[in-house]
Design a protein around this motif. Structure first.
Motif, PDB file in Angstrom:
ATOM      1  N   PRO A  99       4.404   1.533   4.599  1.00  0.00           N
ATOM      2  CA  PRO A  99       3.008   1.232   4.253  1.00  0.00           C
ATOM      3  C   PRO A  99       2.382   0.284   5.278  1.00  0.00           C
ATOM      4  CG  PRO A  99       4.527   0.082   2.784  1.00  0.00           C
ATOM      5  CD  PRO A  99       5.345   1.028   3.593  1.00  0.00           C
TER       6      PRO A  99
ATOM      7  N   ALA B 202       1.682   2.464  -5.710  1.00  0.00           N
ATOM      8  CA  ALA B 202       1.234   2.862  -4.375  1.00  0.00           C
ATOM      9  C   ALA B 202       1.983   4.130  -3.995  1.00  0.00           C
ATOM     10  CB  ALA B 202       1.516   1.743  -3.377  1.00  0.00           C
TER      11      ALA B 202
ATOM     12  N   SER C  56       0.861  -1.195   0.000  1.00  0.00           N
ATOM     13  CA  SER C  56       0.000   0.000   0.000  1.00  0.00           C
ATOM     14  C   SER C  56       0.891   1.237   0.000  1.00  0.00           C
ATOM     15  CB  SER C  56      -0.916  -0.010   1.226  1.00  0.00           C
ATOM     16  OG  SER C  56      -0.148  -0.066   2.418  1.00  0.00           O
TER      17      SER C  56
ATOM     18  N   GLN D 118       2.781   6.115   4.466  1.00  0.00           N
ATOM     19  CA  GLN D 118       1.900   6.879   5.353  1.00  0.00           C
ATOM     20  C   GLN D 118       2.638   8.087   5.923  1.00  0.00           C
ATOM     21  OE1 GLN D 118      -0.766   3.923   7.728  1.00  0.00           O
ATOM     22  NE2 GLN D 118       1.290   3.030   7.733  1.00  0.00           N
TER      23      GLN D 118
ATOM     24  N   ASP E  41       0.379  -2.123   4.596  1.00  0.00           N
ATOM     25  CA  ASP E  41       0.414  -3.476   4.037  1.00  0.00           C
ATOM     26  C   ASP E  41       1.647  -3.593   3.147  1.00  0.00           C
ATOM     27  OD1 ASP E  41       0.004  -5.946   2.947  1.00  0.00           O
ATOM     28  OD2 ASP E  41      -1.808  -5.408   1.815  1.00  0.00           O
TER      29      ASP E  41
END
Length: 926
Positions: free
Chosen positions: A302, A375, A278, A281, A304
């Motif tokens: 991430p 991503a 993913s 963040q 995930d």
């Protein structure tokens, strides 16, 4: 059977059964020479050794009374080879004697004691043979003769099938047999195994392994079940299909990935399939505490990761002026990089102020390249002009002139500045802070109407053409001088300050350099040239996290094309040992020994095998076996050492029993002691010092070898004693090492004492046939090995010093070398011989055989003292009874062909022990 003279055939009832036999009983007719021959026995083409089992009865000569003067209680077994059946033709000269057969049980009048004896007929080479039984005056009946040979049965070992094989003879103790892999198994090298003379399989070489999709079960390779797979040739079991894969069919080589999951190109087929990560963040941009034109971009991993750990990040930069955006290009710099980042932050420099920047961070893993999906996380930010430094140009009691610098992208014609200042004493009096604010068109200012002798605090910020402010500079202090004083600071003053700084830096560097050249107290040890070379110390290769690092450090790599194998000279724990030739570039061709690692090895076996090279490679001494190098970077792993022509010391001594003088033997011991002194000086403890681990070259130089600590220490299970820490060779090991595993140089000294005994006893087994527990008990009760025959007293006294119970009182190896040197420099010191008791030192009961009864034959007696090679000499001389042996003198022993002084003494001392006359040796002056 074909018989001559008076052998007769008869039948007799025994225990209710009717037995047929050939018998002869002509004890009262003087000298006898009666023969009984078998029919032609065809030989198996590969059976060079056969066993003859005889069941017979011999009558006690005492039962014949006065008629038994020429009676015998033995008969002889003979053999004769031929390529065809010669029928009834019989000539005694065609036969050679195999053995004299003596009964275990002698029959009296009215009883029947059947004996069973087995003898070996070796070195057969023709199509068949005859057996013959010679009677020389006994009353004997032969009931059965069974002739057979031994085979190693057909077997499957390590997934290789081997056919039934006839065992070899004494000239081929190990018969090599080639095998074939079972169905669905393969091997790089043809599997082989060795058949022993006793019909047992040993040392399989060339392991077979199951093909992909098959696993080993019950000596065969079977298909993997559905839902299981196997990717490679190995003997591992099939594995469950891993996570995120589709179930497999029978015999599968791999399991395909589910949709949306992937394997990276470098992932093994055994790995689970992975998804995409993913987005990163918490992406943020920070300019605080950054230099001009820099910012720090940071983020969190991430949520995930797609089930992988190989997460990396790419950073993309776009610059925008108004509504137009374009890539930042090569002008922008990234530290450490903007691609394949493993860190979660990056410092970006060479940015321009008052531009909007868009940064996109993409998270990737090993399978991202297999999918078009991305991503990413994006952030927008901008930089402003930054004031970098503020300088005092001129001061007076009522004014201060200041200037400052800004980032190099600021354009003076379009940049304005906001300056704020205040008195420092306002802060000290805790009053309300009051700033004066000036907006300026240039990067310098003169401020008037100030108070004399006062400290002022200043800070400044740059304004964009649109009026957007940047960040303020740090507050700086500047003071007005007292009345009547003024200070002018310009380029010359600034230059002076820089010059002063440079001078200070140079002085500090010179002082630091001088401080390195001085000798501190901790350097006193290295004040002399000798002390600059500290003693080399052994490094345990097992302390390396990666054992391969130790091999690379201590052993030279040899290309396999420089090594050629010639002949197998032994079989070790890990594989075969060859004699070969090393042809290294720039070096003279040399004979070497090549230890090999058998195919199909595990990584642990490889590390254990090479650990000996890591140890040996640290040593350089003329009495330590020399490592030439290793072959590790190719399929066939090898250790190459110097070649020792005469092999192991214990076997060499046994083969040359009695052929060397005490002076020569002490010289060999001196070489071993010198090698052990070298190892001791390096803080290395051998733990397995024994004559079998000493090698001898063509010059009779002895060298210490066998440094593999993980090996099985002896082939004989009785030779080692298992503890919680491993196996110990009991007969050679000091008592503290057996009891507490306390291995030190002092325990090696104890072992050296045992080696001294082995050498002086020409390879005799220490403590003879005593069991391990008997040896330990005897040592704890203060028993020590007696002096070997003809052992110099000084040498035996040194042995006893090595065997002191208190290890702190044993001599050191440097003391042992010094003493042996003195003995060799004064050969007369070796003439005094230690006391010798043949009943103890030859390890025979005074008048009996192994079961406590008198020796029943000359051959049994000779075998017990390991002199059976002279059985034929005694027989040819007509000495066939122990009564005759007891009448022999030294001259008689020499006359029958015993020439070696050591053998002559062994036989003479044994006769003396049998006669129990230990008070004098004058009769047997040899």
């Amino acid at each position: 059977f074909l018989y001559c003279c008076i052998w007769e055939i008869a039948q007799q009832a025994l225990n209710g059964s009717l037995l047929y036999n050939y018998f002869i009983c002509n004890v009262g007719a003087g000298e006898q020479d009666n023969w009984l021959r078998t029919t032609f026995i065809q030989r198996h083409p590969t059976a060079t050794r056969v066993f003859v089992e005889m069941r017979f009865v011999v009558r006690d000569c005492n039962s014949f009374g006065a008629d038994s003067l020429t009676c015998k209680e033995t008969f002889n077994l003979h053999t004769s080879e031929a390529d065809a059946d010669i029928g009834t033709s019989f000539r005694k000269g065609q036969f050679r004697k195999v053995a004299t057969i003596a009964p275990d049980e002698i029959s009296g009048v009215g009883d029947m004691q059947i004996n069973t004896e087995t003898r070996v007929v070796d070195n057969l080479s023709r199509k068949g043979f005859y057996l013959a039984f010679q009677d020389i005056g006994a009353c004997v009946a032969i009931y059965s003769v069974r002739v057979y040979y031994k085979t190693c049965p057909a077997t499957v070992k390590s997934l290789a099938a081997f056919p039934e094989t006839v065992a070899g003879g004494e000239n081929q103790a190990l018969r090599e047999v080639a095998g074939a892999c079972v169905e669905n198994a393969v091997s790089e090298d043809q599997p082989r195994i060795y058949c022993t003379v006793d019909g047992e399989w040993v040392v399989p070489v060339g392991q077979c392994q199951c093909r992909p999709g098959y696993e080993p079960k019950n000596d065969s390779c079977q298909e993997c079940k559905p839902g299981f797979f196997k990717t490679s040739v190995s003997n591992e079991a099939c594995e469950h299909c891993p996570k995120n894969t589709e179930p497999s069919s029978s015999g599968a080589l791999s399991c395909p990935c589910l949709q949306g999951f992937y394997r990276a190109p470098n992932d093994p087929l055994t790995a689970a399939c992975s998804g995409l990560p993913s987005a990163p963040q918490n992406l943020a941009a920070t300019t605080a505490q950054m230099a001009v034109g820099k910012l720090q971009l940071s983020w969190s991993p991430p949520a995930d990761t797609g089930g992988r750990t190989d997460i990396t990040y790419n950073v993309v930069c776009d610059r925008c002026e108004g509504s137009v955006c374009q890539p930042c290009g090569e002008k922008v710099r990234y530290d450490p990089s903007n691609t394949d980042l493993k860190e979660i932050s990056v410092i970006i420099s060479e940015l321009e102020p008052h531009l909007n920047y868009t940064f996109t961070v993409e998270a990737r893993n090993g399978v991202s390249q297999l999918s078009p999906q991305r991503a990413t996380h994006t952030i927008n930010t901008a930089l402003h002009y930054t004031v970098t430094a503020m300088h005092l140009v001129e001061s007076s009691p009522t004014s201060l002139s200041l200037s400052w610098s800004v980032s190099r992208w600021a354009k003076p014609s379009s940049t304005r500045y906001e300056l704020m200042y205040r008195k420092k004493k306002d802060e000290e009096k805790n009053k309300v802070t009051t700033y004066t604010v000036l907006v300026l068109e240039k990067n310098s200012v003169q401020i008037i109407d100030l108070s004399p002798s006062t400290v002022y605090l200043f800070k400044v910020q740059a304004l964009s053409p649109e009026g957007n402010p940047g960040s303020y500079s740090m507050e700086q202090e500047f003071s007005t001088p007292a009345e009547g004083k003024s200070v002018i600071l310009g380029a010359a003053v600034g230059g002076g300050v820089m010059l002063f700084i440079v001078v200070v830096v140079l002085l500090l560097r010179r002082r630091r350099k001088n401080s390195h050249t001085r000798q501190g107290p901790e350097d006193a040890y290295f004040s002399s040239p000798e002390q600059l070379k500290p003693l080399k110390t052994y490094v345990d290769p097992h302390t390396y996290e990666d054992p391969n690092t130790a091999v690379l450090k201590f052993a030279s790599e040899i290309h396999p094309t420089h090594v050629s194998k010639q002949k197998v000279i032994g079989v070790g724990e890990f594989g075969e040992v060859y004699r070969g030739i090393l042809k290294a570039p720039g070096r003279k061709e040399a004979a070497v020994a090549i230890k090999t690692l058998k195919p199909g090895y595990t990584e642990k076996q490889r590390q254990d095998f090479l650990s000996e090279a890591s140890i040996m490679g640290q040593f350089c001494h003329q009495n330590i076996i020399r490592l030439e190098g290793v072959v590790t970077k190719f399929k066939h792993v090898m250790i190459v050492t110097e070649y020792m022509e005469n092999g192991a010391l214990d076997k060499y001594l046994r083969d040359h029993d009695g052929e060397m003088s005490s002076f020569q033997l002490v010289g060999m011991l001196r070489g071993i002691a010198a090698g052990m002194k070298y190892l001791s000086d390096m803080s290395y403890v051998h733990r397995d010092l024994a004559a079998r681990n000493i090698l001898v070259n063509s010059k009779l130089e002895c060298k210490v070898s066998d440094f593999g600590l993980s090996r099985v220490l002896e082939d004989d299970p009785e030779g080692t004693y298992t503890t919680s820490g491993g196996k110990i060779p009991i007969r050679w090991t000091a008592p503290e090492a057996i009891a507490y595993r306390k291995f030190t140089s002092a325990s090696d000294v104890w072992s050296f004492g045992i080696v001294m005994w082995e050498v002086m006893a020409f390879g005799e087994r220490p403590y003879w046939d005593m069991s391990n527990h008997e040896v330990m008990k005897a040592i704890n009760e203060a028993f020590r090995l007696p002096a070997p025959m003809d052992c110099p007293s000084a040498v035996y006294q040194l042995m006893l010093q090595c065997w002191l119970q208190d290890r702190s009182k044993r001599p050191r190896f440097q003391d042992i070398v010094s003493l042996l040197d003195k003995l060799l420099k004064s050969p007369d010191s070796l003439k005094a011989i230690a006391d010798f008791d043949p009943r103890v030192s030859i390890r025979l009961p005074s008048t009996s055989g192994s079961d406590g009864s008198p020796f029943r034959s000359v051959s049994e007696w000779l075998e017990s003292i390991k002199m059976s090679q002279y059985s034929e000499n005694f027989s040819m001389a007509g000495i066939v009874s122990m009564e005759q042996v007891l009448q022999m003198k030294s001259e008689d022993i020499r006359n029958i062909g015993v020439r070696l002084p050591g053998h002559l003494k062994r036989i003479a001392y044994s006769i003396l022990g049998l006669k129990d006359q230990t008070s004098t040796l004058s009769v047997f002056a040899v």
